[in-house]
Design an enzyme around this catalytic site. Structure first.
Site, PDB file in Angstrom:
ATOM      1  N   ARG A  47       0.850  -1.203   0.000  1.00 49.82           N
ATOM      2  CA  ARG A  47       0.000   0.000   0.000  1.00 49.82           C
ATOM      3  C   ARG A  47       0.879   1.245   0.000  1.00 49.82           C
ATOM      4  O   ARG A  47       0.610   2.220  -0.693  1.00 49.82           O
ATOM      5  CB  ARG A  47      -0.935   0.003   1.223  1.00 49.82           C
ATOM      6  CG  ARG A  47      -1.967  -1.119   1.196  1.00 49.82           C
ATOM      7  CD  ARG A  47      -3.008  -0.944   2.293  1.00 49.82           C
ATOM      8  NE  ARG A  47      -2.484  -1.088   3.643  1.00 49.82           N
ATOM      9  CZ  ARG A  47      -2.346  -2.253   4.296  1.00 49.82           C
ATOM     10  NH1 ARG A  47      -2.691  -3.388   3.708  1.00 49.82           N
ATOM     11  NH2 ARG A  47      -1.878  -2.278   5.529  1.00 49.82           N
ATOM     12  N   LYS A 137     -12.804  14.144   4.517  1.00 45.68           N
ATOM     13  CA  LYS A 137     -13.908  13.582   3.744  1.00 45.68           C
ATOM     14  C   LYS A 137     -14.746  12.654   4.607  1.00 45.68           C
ATOM     15  O   LYS A 137     -14.212  11.910   5.439  1.00 45.68           O
ATOM     16  CB  LYS A 137     -13.363  12.788   2.565  1.00 45.68           C
ATOM     17  CG  LYS A 137     -14.472  12.197   1.710  1.00 45.68           C
ATOM     18  CD  LYS A 137     -13.973  11.112   0.781  1.00 45.68           C
ATOM     19  CE  LYS A 137     -14.336   9.756   1.331  1.00 45.68           C
ATOM     20  NZ  LYS A 137     -14.120   8.675   0.350  1.00 45.68           N
ATOM     21  N   LYS A 220     -19.310  16.541  -2.676  1.00 42.56           N
ATOM     22  CA  LYS A 220     -18.842  15.421  -3.508  1.00 42.56           C
ATOM     23  C   LYS A 220     -20.013  14.480  -3.752  1.00 42.56           C
ATOM     24  O   LYS A 220     -20.217  13.521  -2.995  1.00 42.56           O
ATOM     25  CB  LYS A 220     -17.688  14.701  -2.796  1.00 42.56           C
ATOM     26  CG  LYS A 220     -17.227  13.435  -3.480  1.00 42.56           C
ATOM     27  CD  LYS A 220     -15.882  12.975  -2.959  1.00 42.56           C
ATOM     28  CE  LYS A 220     -15.510  11.638  -3.571  1.00 42.56           C
ATOM     29  NZ  LYS A 220     -14.101  11.304  -3.411  1.00 42.56           N
TER      30      LYS A 220
HETATM   31  P1  13P Z   1     -14.899   6.397  -6.512  1.00 42.41           P
HETATM   32  O1  13P Z   1     -14.544   7.519  -7.475  1.00 42.41           O
HETATM   33  O2  13P Z   1     -14.180   5.120  -6.827  1.00 42.41           O
HETATM   34  O3  13P Z   1     -16.367   6.253  -6.359  1.00 42.41           O
HETATM   35  O4  13P Z   1     -14.310   6.811  -5.108  1.00 42.41           O
HETATM   36  C1  13P Z   1     -14.493   8.084  -4.640  1.00 42.41           C
HETATM   37  C2  13P Z   1     -14.608   8.084  -3.175  1.00 42.41           C
HETATM   38  O5  13P Z   1     -13.945   8.850  -2.509  1.00 42.41           O
HETATM   39  C3  13P Z   1     -15.571   7.166  -2.536  1.00 42.41           C
HETATM   40  O6  13P Z   1     -15.750   7.523  -1.192  1.00 42.41           O
END
Ligand code: 13P
Length: 341
Positions: A47, A137, A220
């Site tokens: 990772r 986030k 988002k």
């Molecule tokens: P994806 O673009 O793969 O959906 O991932 C974005 C993300 O931060 C999901 O929490």
């Protein structure tokens, strides 16, 4: 710097023209799912090696303004011993951190989920900030069925997102507010549209109730799409029209940026859909950009396949996707560029 100035400075960097955000915050089981098809062992060293190559990819800083990290990565070092968040910072990329702790079933709302992680969040944020994180986030998830999400699910998830965002801002951390309406299922695009509108309405009401400063956050969301088992696929123009219609109805103009998740769209599909929005709607009040995980990384993991010697090819694959999305962010992408680049 006051907290407000701090938030303003971070948001200014994140919303840079021509750039978007890389979501590299997969939890341990999720990164395992990405590595598995290529038989890459899900070890902390793999990772670290993989994320180091993403963060040191030459030229990516032209298209990437911020990276969302997983907690483990925040403490890991690049090959030369530099902490990974420091590597990003030196390149003018803002390090961010996923702070939610995943979902559990929501009581009294069969089929709905709720995200955990509010307990102790202020202290955790202080620690992440000391490690270099400047934004965060939090993802709430909404599956679509005939009954879901329920009104209770929509309200409870909105309240959790708003509580998280308010705590982040109090700590001088810019919140990315992520309500993801899942692509799974055979629902129509109309149904996705109806659910997304209800979800975003509730989210912005809750943000208002909890006094979140809209100028200092990023939304988002997922795009409005038909369920993945509902053929045929929608065209980029249809996705753009349906998505922007919902956003216009629900997202105040004070929000500086709407940075989409890819949510299971293919890399080129996610680029084409973002591009179509920016082509069809050049004068929206918010910046429309990307905060993709899979759509930026799938080709990179494939090119890398866990082998050190593939590092440069993997970095090239990353820069290429970042560039395509950087162009889509201002409606300057075309499918011809995919074959000519
Ligand atoms: P994806 O673009 O793969 O959906 O991932 C974005 C993300 O931060 C999901 O929490």
């Amino acid at each position: 710097m006051s907290t407000n100035e701090e938030l303003q400075s971070t948001i200014g960097k994140l919303i840079s023209p021509g750039k978007g955000i890389l979501a590299a915050d997969e939890s341990l089981p999720t990164i395992g799912k990405r590595f598995d098809p290529l038989s890459i062992p899900n070890t902390d060293e793999n990772r670290r090696a993989y994320r180091s190559l993403l963060f040191t990819a030459p030229g990516a800083e032209a298209f990437i303004s911020g990276v969302i990290l997983f907690e483990e990565t925040l403490g890991q070092l690049a090959d030369d011993g530099t902490p990974l968040p420091k590597i990003l910072e030196r390149r003018g990329i803002v390090p961010g951190i996923k702070v939610d702790k995943g979902t559990v079933p929501l009581a009294n709302a069969p089929g709905d989920l709720i995200t955990r992680g509010l307990d102790g969040l202020p202290d955790r944020l202080k620690g992440y900030k000391a490690q270099g994180a400047r934004f965060a986030k939090w993802r709430e998830v909404y599956g679509i069925t005939d009954r879901n999400p329920t009104p209770l699910g929509i309200e409870a998830n909105a309240e959790a997102l708003a509580a998280y965002a308010a705590i982040c801002q109090a700590e001088g951390i810019v919140p990315i507010v992520e309500p993801e309406v899942l692509i799974d299922g055979n629902h129509t695009m109309e149904r996705c549209s109806e659910v997304t509108e209800a979800v975003l309405q509730a989210v912005f009401h809750a943000l208002h109730r909890q006094k979140v400063i809209l100028e200092h956050m990023v939304l988002k969301p997922s795009m409005v799409l038909p369920g993945k088992d509902c053929p045929p696929k929608a065209t980029p123009e249809q996705v753009a029209a349906a998505t922007v219609k919902v956003l216009r109805r629900t997202v105040p103009a004070a929000v500086p940026g709407i940075y989409f998740l890819s949510g299971g769209q293919g890399p080129e599909e996610a680029t084409a859909n973002l591009n179509a929005m920016n082509v069809q709607f050049p004068n929206l009040p918010w910046q429309l950009s990307f905060s993709y995980g899979r759509a930026l990384q799938d080709p990179v993991i494939r090119a890398w396949a866990g082998r050190t010697q593939n590092g440069p090819a993997a970095q090239e694959a990353f820069c290429r996707r970042a560039k395509m999305n950087g162009l889509a962010r201002s409606g300057r992408w075309t499918s011809v560029l995919e074959t000519s680049a």
